[in-house]
Motif scaffolding. Sequence first.
Motif, mmCIF file in Angstrom:
data_model
loop_
_atom_site.group_PDB
_atom_site.id
_atom_site.type_symbol
_atom_site.label_atom_id
_atom_site.label_comp_id
_atom_site.label_asym_id
_atom_site.label_seq_id
_atom_site.Cartn_x
_atom_site.Cartn_y
_atom_site.Cartn_z
ATOM 1 N N LYS A 88 115.527 -38.481 -34.514
ATOM 2 C CA LYS A 88 116.627 -38.051 -33.631
ATOM 3 C C LYS A 88 117.958 -38.546 -34.198
ATOM 4 N N ASP B 170 110.124 -41.172 -33.712
ATOM 5 C CA ASP B 170 110.862 -40.082 -33.046
ATOM 6 C C ASP B 170 112.347 -40.412 -32.994
ATOM 7 N N PHE B 171 112.657 -41.680 -32.687
ATOM 8 C CA PHE B 171 114.053 -42.099 -32.566
ATOM 9 C C PHE B 171 114.761 -42.033 -33.929
ATOM 10 N N ASP C 77 119.439 -45.026 -22.771
ATOM 11 C CA ASP C 77 118.287 -45.004 -23.658
ATOM 12 C C ASP C 77 118.458 -43.795 -24.588
ATOM 13 N N ASP D 254 116.348 -41.938 -25.724
ATOM 14 C CA ASP D 254 115.470 -40.892 -25.202
ATOM 15 C C ASP D 254 116.208 -39.942 -24.254
ATOM 16 N N GLN D 255 117.124 -40.532 -23.440
ATOM 17 C CA GLN D 255 117.809 -39.767 -22.390
ATOM 18 C C GLN D 255 119.148 -39.196 -22.852
ATOM 19 N N PHE E 163 107.279 -48.416 -28.631
ATOM 20 C CA PHE E 163 108.207 -47.350 -28.274
ATOM 21 C C PHE E 163 108.207 -46.349 -29.425
#
Length: 216
Positions: A133, A129-130, A101, A103-104, A125
């Motif tokens: 990133k 933010d993604f 993911d 996120d991780q 989701f």
Amino acid sequence: MSHQHHSEELEGVAFWESHYGQSERVWSGKVNQVIENLVKPLTPGNSLDIGCGEGGDVLWLASHGWQATGLDISPTAISRARDDAKRHEIPADLAQFVASDLDQWDTDKTFDLVTLSFFQAPFEFPRADFLRKAASFVAPGGHLLILSHAERPSWAPPVDNALPAFPSPEQDLEALALDLEKWSILQAEVVERNITAPTGEPAVMKDSVVFVQRTA
């Protein structure tokens, strides 16, 4: 229980594992036309495809001189991508795949090209933010390409829920919140591509394209 309701109850890894587990291959394995057109003129370097699915874009990039990495939340999709790379005899140092993911996952590396294709799902989701990133992984001089479905396909049955959302190029730029002293916007528009619908009829798909370059 219908598949529709079933898929809405699953999120994250479970949803995508179910998605890829339903058939032997979900995607065509061919590179997306928009990516091909925008990336072909670039000088190959290292690339990161976030949400790479079964790896079609990564393998195309690797076969065009890029050192390509693909990241996807679904271990099933990543395993297919690795099998495809072997079948096409693409060396592991040119096409690497990571099941994680976003996120991780993190890396100290930066990339000359970061792509996110159809980064949409029928559940909430933190997409903004993604996107930010993803932008943080772009090297100075490098490019970020975000490709999204701009609307439901013409043949798709109507749905009564608001997800997945169909972000406009303007909404994606707003989510990215780029410092325009350090980035230039090369393209932000909805484009049409001609495809064949599942019924065999010609159809048009509308894609939102955001293509930006980090200048500093």
